[in-house]
Design a protein around this motif. Structure first.
Motif, PDB file in Angstrom:
ATOM      1  N   ALA A 151       0.826  -1.210   0.000  1.00 38.09           N
ATOM      2  CA  ALA A 151       0.000   0.000   0.000  1.00 38.09           C
ATOM      3  C   ALA A 151       0.858   1.257   0.000  1.00 38.09           C
ATOM      4  CB  ALA A 151      -0.941  -0.010   1.198  1.00 38.09           C
ATOM      5  N   GLN A 152       1.947   1.245   0.761  1.00 46.76           N
ATOM      6  CA  GLN A 152       2.845   2.399   0.794  1.00 46.76           C
ATOM      7  C   GLN A 152       3.575   2.570  -0.529  1.00 46.76           C
ATOM      8  OE1 GLN A 152       5.037   1.103   4.221  1.00 46.76           O
ATOM      9  NE2 GLN A 152       3.900   2.444   5.630  1.00 46.76           N
ATOM     10  N   TRP A 153       3.915   1.471  -1.171  1.00 51.79           N
ATOM     11  CA  TRP A 153       4.556   1.520  -2.490  1.00 51.79           C
ATOM     12  C   TRP A 153       3.642   2.230  -3.490  1.00 51.79           C
ATOM     13  CZ3 TRP A 153       6.163  -3.407  -5.714  1.00 51.79           C
ATOM     14  CH2 TRP A 153       7.217  -3.084  -6.562  1.00 51.79           C
ATOM     15  N   ILE A 154       2.362   1.894  -3.426  1.00 55.55           N
ATOM     16  CA  ILE A 154       1.397   2.556  -4.311  1.00 55.55           C
ATOM     17  C   ILE A 154       1.257   4.020  -3.959  1.00 55.55           C
ATOM     18  CG2 ILE A 154      -1.032   2.662  -4.995  1.00 55.55           C
ATOM     19  CD1 ILE A 154      -1.157  -0.375  -4.590  1.00 55.55           C
ATOM     20  N   GLU A 155       0.984   4.294  -2.683  1.00 61.12           N
ATOM     21  CA  GLU A 155       0.682   5.663  -2.261  1.00 61.12           C
ATOM     22  C   GLU A 155       1.837   6.617  -2.517  1.00 61.12           C
ATOM     23  OE1 GLU A 155      -0.561   8.104   1.821  1.00 61.12           O
ATOM     24  OE2 GLU A 155      -0.151   5.952   1.892  1.00 61.12           O
ATOM     25  N   GLN A 156       3.049   6.177  -2.237  1.00 59.61           N
ATOM     26  CA  GLN A 156       4.184   7.093  -2.280  1.00 59.61           C
ATOM     27  C   GLN A 156       4.966   7.069  -3.590  1.00 59.61           C
ATOM     28  OE1 GLN A 156       6.526   7.114   1.440  1.00 59.61           O
ATOM     29  NE2 GLN A 156       4.937   5.805   2.337  1.00 59.61           N
ATOM     30  N   TYR A 157       4.641   6.127  -4.471  1.00 60.40           N
ATOM     31  CA  TYR A 157       5.395   6.060  -5.719  1.00 60.40           C
ATOM     32  C   TYR A 157       4.541   5.709  -6.935  1.00 60.40           C
ATOM     33  CZ  TYR A 157       8.474   3.943  -9.259  1.00 60.40           C
ATOM     34  OH  TYR A 157       9.085   3.586 -10.435  1.00 60.40           O
ATOM     35  N   LEU A 158       3.858   4.571  -6.909  1.00 60.64           N
ATOM     36  CA  LEU A 158       3.171   4.093  -8.107  1.00 60.64           C
ATOM     37  C   LEU A 158       1.973   4.962  -8.484  1.00 60.64           C
ATOM     38  CD1 LEU A 158       3.403   0.265  -7.347  1.00 60.64           C
ATOM     39  CD2 LEU A 158       4.789   1.589  -8.976  1.00 60.64           C
ATOM     40  N   ALA A 159       1.176   5.372  -7.497  1.00 63.71           N
ATOM     41  CA  ALA A 159       0.026   6.247  -7.810  1.00 63.71           C
ATOM     42  C   ALA A 159       0.477   7.616  -8.318  1.00 63.71           C
ATOM     43  CB  ALA A 159      -0.882   6.380  -6.587  1.00 63.71           C
ATOM     44  N   PRO A 160       1.462   8.276  -7.676  1.00 61.30           N
ATOM     45  CA  PRO A 160       1.950   9.534  -8.245  1.00 61.30           C
ATOM     46  C   PRO A 160       2.482   9.377  -9.668  1.00 61.30           C
ATOM     47  CG  PRO A 160       2.677   9.314  -5.969  1.00 61.30           C
ATOM     48  CD  PRO A 160       2.062   8.000  -6.342  1.00 61.30           C
ATOM     49  N   LEU A 161       3.140   8.248  -9.931  1.00 61.55           N
ATOM     50  CA  LEU A 161       3.660   8.007 -11.279  1.00 61.55           C
ATOM     51  C   LEU A 161       2.515   7.870 -12.279  1.00 61.55           C
ATOM     52  CD1 LEU A 161       5.939   7.452 -13.246  1.00 61.55           C
ATOM     53  CD2 LEU A 161       6.005   5.080 -12.420  1.00 61.55           C
ATOM     54  N   ALA A 162       1.481   7.126 -11.900  1.00 63.14           N
ATOM     55  CA  ALA A 162       0.317   6.980 -12.776  1.00 63.14           C
ATOM     56  C   ALA A 162      -0.354   8.333 -13.013  1.00 63.14           C
ATOM     57  CB  ALA A 162      -0.664   5.982 -12.172  1.00 63.14           C
ATOM     58  N   ASP A 163      -0.393   9.170 -11.978  1.00 67.07           N
ATOM     59  CA  ASP A 163      -1.006  10.493 -12.121  1.00 67.07           C
ATOM     60  C   ASP A 163      -0.230  11.346 -13.131  1.00 67.07           C
ATOM     61  OD1 ASP A 163      -2.971   9.876 -10.314  1.00 67.07           O
ATOM     62  OD2 ASP A 163      -1.998  10.866  -8.614  1.00 67.07           O
ATOM     63  N   VAL A 164       1.093  11.284 -13.073  1.00 68.83           N
ATOM     64  CA  VAL A 164       1.914  12.052 -14.004  1.00 68.83           C
ATOM     65  C   VAL A 164       1.685  11.576 -15.444  1.00 68.83           C
ATOM     66  CG1 VAL A 164       4.297  12.489 -14.727  1.00 68.83           C
ATOM     67  CG2 VAL A 164       3.689  12.673 -12.328  1.00 68.83           C
ATOM     68  N   LEU A 165       1.470  10.282 -15.608  1.00 65.36           N
ATOM     69  CA  LEU A 165       1.228   9.743 -16.945  1.00 65.36           C
ATOM     70  C   LEU A 165      -0.141  10.164 -17.488  1.00 65.36           C
ATOM     71  CD1 LEU A 165       2.721   6.185 -16.379  1.00 65.36           C
ATOM     72  CD2 LEU A 165       3.648   7.958 -17.890  1.00 65.36           C
ATOM     73  N   GLY A 166      -1.054  10.519 -16.586  1.00 64.93           N
ATOM     74  CA  GLY A 166      -2.342  11.088 -16.979  1.00 64.93           C
ATOM     75  C   GLY A 166      -3.165  10.186 -17.869  1.00 64.93           C
ATOM     76  N   ASP A 167      -3.660  10.750 -18.998  1.00 66.47           N
ATOM     77  CA  ASP A 167      -4.570   9.987 -19.852  1.00 66.47           C
ATOM     78  C   ASP A 167      -3.843   8.969 -20.716  1.00 66.47           C
ATOM     79  OD1 ASP A 167      -3.332  11.608 -21.695  1.00 66.47           O
ATOM     80  OD2 ASP A 167      -5.164  12.566 -22.430  1.00 66.47           O
TER      81      ASP A 167
END
Length: 466
Positions: free
Chosen positions: A84-100
């Motif tokens: 969960a921390q891996w997602i919250e602090q790294y993977l989710a922000p990365l996905a957000d930057v990739l956007g659409d």
């Protein structure tokens, strides 16, 4: 983002899929990441309560870091995150930057060549890929692409409890009844089983993690009974490499499980090859091929590994090892009959390319049925693969990774050999399994989801839980 024939399709938003997209962007290419789940790293989210044995410094891809840092994101530098921390602090922000460039609720159900089925040679390589997608609302889409990177992982295709590689008799029914699960429990799940009998099937890091979680409950509730079932006839390397493991947390994981057994918190059952799961009185009874029966259990957790889902690749020309379902060029490297997990060399585009030009399998799926894939390995794979797609052959051929060594990787070892024989040969030999393309894993994942939904929905008529 508008998809087109110039797009590179990436299947899956796990750590390797998102890293592949970051590398593609860094190369000026046009990635489109397709994710069946509702959010980034959906598979990681399902084991979000589990702590990784790799530190933060080994869990962040270089191209992804370069993409994130201009946003003000700061890389964690210390400690061992949970999923969960891996997602919250790294993977989710990365996905957000990739956007659409990331699409959720987009399940890939087929990959092929435009206008060419598997048997057609003429003009095949000149045609774009076509990726067939089922959306969450049930609609369908056909997307063209210049290349495809399959980073879909193996999480949704767990191996069954049955010792012959096929589901044990009654295993599906036990899943439907909520008595058998192919996952690692959270501490909340384990606590709910206090005072009851729980069975863990498997020999590897997932099994050791499950034992560690359950043993905490036994300490608080001594009436709780835990049975740890091994197919192999001896303990062998079940408890891992200990201090010899260059990933300290991985070594400690096995040692904690060993202490739980030595302290009498867990009963170890060896040479038990499950043939049948019988439901009796609302509980599950495991029956072995030799006729032995375990005590009725309130829950059975199966941690027997995973296998790749090849069902949606039936129109792609693949060169896979017949036993591991890994790309043939790396099969000998990852074969747990021959290597410890850390003695495996890093792999790149030349190892992962398939007879279908422009199609690559990366991440955990590239190891097929072989266990213990490290994030570092996947990051190096996608760096090399994307370089190859971009035409930078020098960078694709370069390998800049040394993997941490270990004495074990969680296979089943020599089934009935004495401990010294198991140690003298491979530390990681898998239980023989029959080839089964797709099928059980995806079906069993669907059954688990349906069973969880049923348990989460209050029944119309009050009844006692089994």
């Amino acid at each position: 983002m508008e998809a087109g024939v110039d797009s590179v399709i990436v299947i899956g938003t796990g750590p390797q899929g998102l890293a592949a997209a970051a590398h593609l962007l860094g190369r000026g290419l046009n990635p489109l990441v397709l994710e069946a789940g509702a959010g980034p790293a959906a598979a990681v989210a399902e084991w979000g309560h589990v702590r990784l044995f790799s530190p933060w410094t080994e869990l962040i891809d270089a191209a992804s870091r370069r993409l994130l840092e201009p946003t003000g994101w700061a890389a964690p530098t210390r400690g061992y995150p949970t999923g969960a921390q891996w997602i919250e602090q790294y993977l989710a922000p990365l996905a957000d930057v990739l956007g659409d460039r990331v699409r959720y609720g987009a399940r890939v159900v087929g990959v092929g060549r435009k206008g060419r089925d598997l048997s057609v040679d003429a003009g095949r390589a000149e045609q774009p890929f076509v990726v067939h997608v089922e959306r969450a609302d049930g609609s369908e889409e056909r997307i063209e692409a210049s290349a495809v990177i399959d980073a879909s992982g193996t999480w949704l295709t767990p191996s069954p409890a049955g010792a012959d590689g096929l589901p044990a008799l009654g295993e599906r029914a036990a899943v439907d009844a909520g008595l058998l699960e192919h996952r690692m429990p959270a501490i909340e799940d384990a606590s709910a089983l206090a005072g009851q009998h729980v069975v863990v099937v498997g020999n590897g890091h997932s099994a050791a993690t499950t034992i560690g979680i359950l043993s905490r409950v036994v300490k608080r509730e001594p009436g709780t009974q835990i049975s740890w079932v091994l197919r192999r006839g001896t303990v062998g390397n079940t408890f891992g490499g200990g201090s010899a493991d260059e990933l300290p947390e991985r070594g400690a994981l096995g040692q904690r499980a060993k202490k739980a057994v030595e302290d009498g918190l867990v009963d170890l059952v060896t040479g038990f090859r499950t043939e049948q799961v019988v439901i009796e009185g609302g509980q599950a009874v495991l029956v072995a091929e030799d006729g032995r029966r375990l005590d009725p259990a309130a829950r059975v957790f199966v941690a027997t590994g995973f296998r790749p889902d090849l069902s949606f690749l039936s129109e792609i020309r693949l060169d896979l090892d017949m036993r591991l379902h890994a790309p043939s060029k790396i099969a000998m490297e990852v074969d747990p009959n021959l290597h410890s997990c850390g003695s495996i060399r890093a792999t790149g585009a030349a190892d992962l390319e398939q007879p279908e030009p422009g199609f690559f399998i990366v991440g955990a799926k590239s190891y097929g049925r072989a266990p213990t894939f490290l994030a570092l390995t996947g990051f190096e794979q996608v760096r090399s693969v994307v370089a190859a797609i971009a035409g930078d052959h020098e960078a694709a051929e370069r390998v800049d990774l040394v993997l941490p060594d270990t004495g074990v990787c969680g296979g089943s070892g020599l089934s009935d050999a004495p401990d010294e024989s198991a140690d003298a040969g491979s530390c990681c030999a898998p239980t023989p399994q029959l080839i089964q393309l797709g099928g059980f894993g995806r079906e069993i994942a669907d059954r688990h989801r349906e069973a969880r939904l049923r348990r989460a929905t209050p029944p119309a008529v009050p009844r006692r839980d089994p």
